[in-house]
Design a protein around this motif. Structure first.
Motif, short mmCIF file in Angstrom:
data_model
loop_
_atom_site.label_atom_id
_atom_site.label_comp_id
_atom_site.label_asym_id
_atom_site.label_seq_id
_atom_site.Cartn_x
_atom_site.Cartn_y
_atom_site.Cartn_z
N ILE A 91 2.52 1.80 -3.56
CA ILE A 91 1.52 2.24 -4.56
C ILE A 91 1.22 3.51 -4.23
O ILE A 91 1.13 4.43 -5.22
CB ILE A 91 0.53 1.23 -4.64
CG1 ILE A 91 1.28 -0.09 -5.38
CG2 ILE A 91 -0.53 1.66 -5.58
CD1 ILE A 91 0.19 -1.21 -5.39
N SER A 92 0.68 3.72 -3.02
CA SER A 92 0.12 5.15 -2.71
C SER A 92 1.16 6.24 -3.00
O SER A 92 0.82 7.41 -3.38
CB SER A 92 -0.74 5.12 -1.44
OG SER A 92 0.29 4.77 -0.43
N THR A 122 0.61 -1.23 0.01
CA THR A 122 -0.15 0.02 -0.08
C THR A 122 0.86 1.36 0.13
O THR A 122 0.69 2.37 -0.64
CB THR A 122 -0.93 0.02 1.20
OG1 THR A 122 -1.49 -1.44 1.57
CG2 THR A 122 -2.04 1.20 1.19
N ALA A 123 2.06 1.19 0.76
CA ALA A 123 2.79 2.55 0.84
C ALA A 123 3.51 2.65 -0.50
O ALA A 123 3.49 3.70 -1.03
CB ALA A 123 3.75 2.35 1.99
#
Lengths: 99, 224
Positions: free
Chosen positions: A83-84, A80-81
């Motif tokens: 990609i975001s 998540t980190a």
């Protein structure tokens, strides 16, 4: 990274997903529970990815439940980190070029 | 509230996926305008933190749990456009990596949490903020109340989807009543987690909080 809030927040996310998630309630969530009580839970189909290596927040092949769930949590936080942060830093560049 | 495949038929799921895609595309534009060097890291953190906290199911009643949605938390911290993107990243990763939430249902989930939860929740935040004094505690209060409201709002999204294209034939009234009563306490949990998180960021870096920066800008305009 200059912002201590972001560092502390990311470490906290790792602790939550990698460690504390083991103690999370394993009861069905309100949505699933309610779908069962109303009566349409059995119309649910398995995700086509239900047999994927990280399905249901565990790592396939890792027997120890705490380790399996914790690893899945750490992989999830890292993904998540990655990609975001990637998306938001890229968008920020668009902003910069405009102003 | 992760809808699995099968609850809602394919045509309805596809239609909501199209709406969700339009919403995400519009948010990419909006987010590009609002992100800068300082807020981009907070945006990444917000998505990551919501993923982590969504793994922590809390008990709400006998045999039932709930977890954070995060729509209002994200909207208040980084603005509704970025929040739509953050929630969408979390939902898509959960569906693709962890088989949490269906694949054909992905558009339904993005519609409910990234669009309805974020925008209805952010609207509620702005309304509550308007009637409260213009100070820091009001930001947390407004976020807390809006966090609670965002949960039944997102549930309404599902009830709408059920009404349009369910693969089962229970009355929409029964689905509405059952789903709403199941989510009241989850809304309270949402409010509590939103309150703690917004308080922590407001205490350390209020200058980064989107919902607070708006307040200051308004005050400056009035002064001039």
């Amino acid at each position: 990274m200059k912002n201590p809030l972001v560092v502390v927040g990311l470490v906290l996310s790792l602790v939550l997903a990698g460690g504390l998630s083991y103690y999370a309630s394993s009861e069905p969530d309100g949505f699933e529970k309610s779908a069962g009580e109303i009566g349409f839970l059995d119309t649910a189909e398995d995700s086509p990815l239900a047999d994927s290596p990280l399905a249901e927040y565990g790592v396939a092949g890792v027997e120890n439940e705490r380790l399996s769930g914790g690893l899945a949590g750490v992989i999830g936080v890292a993904s998540t980190a990655a990609i975001s942060f990637g998306i938001f830093y890229t968008l920020r560049r668009f902003n910069k070029s405009r102003s | 509230m992760h809808i699995p495949d099968g609850f809602i038929d394919i045509p309805t799921s596809a239609a909501f996926a199209a709406v969700a895609a339009v919403g995400v595309a519009a948010s990419l534009k909006g987010a590009a305008k609002s992100l800068d060097e300082k807020t981009a890291p907070l945006a990444g953190l917000t998505a990551t933190f919501i993923f982590a906290v969504q793994m922590i199911n809390f008990p709400v009643a006998a045999g039932t749990s709930g977890h954070l949605f995060g729509s209002v938390l994200a909207a208040v911290l980084v603005g509704p456009y970025v929040a739509t993107l953050a929630l969408s990243v979390v939902l898509l990763l959960q569906a693709l990596l962890f088989a949490d939430g269906g694949l054909t249902a992905a558009g339904l989930n993005v519609f409910n949490l990234s669009l309805v939860g974020v925008w209805v929740g952010y609207g509620a935040f702005l309304l509550v903020k308007k009637i409260l004094p213009k100070n820091k505690p009001s930001i947390t209060t407004a976020a807390t109340i809006a966090g609670f409201i965002s949960v039944p709002a997102a549930v309404m999204g599902f009830v709408l989807q059920y009404a349009i294209g369910a693969n089962s034939t229970f009355s929409v009234t029964a689905v509405f009543a059952g789903m709403m009563s199941a989510h009241v306490l989850i809304g309270v949990g949402e409010a509590v987690i939103t309150a703690f998180s917004v308080t922590a960021v407001m205490a350390s870096r209020p200058d980064l909080v989107y919902g607070y920066r708006g307040t200051k800008a308004q005050l400056e305009i009035r002064k001039a």
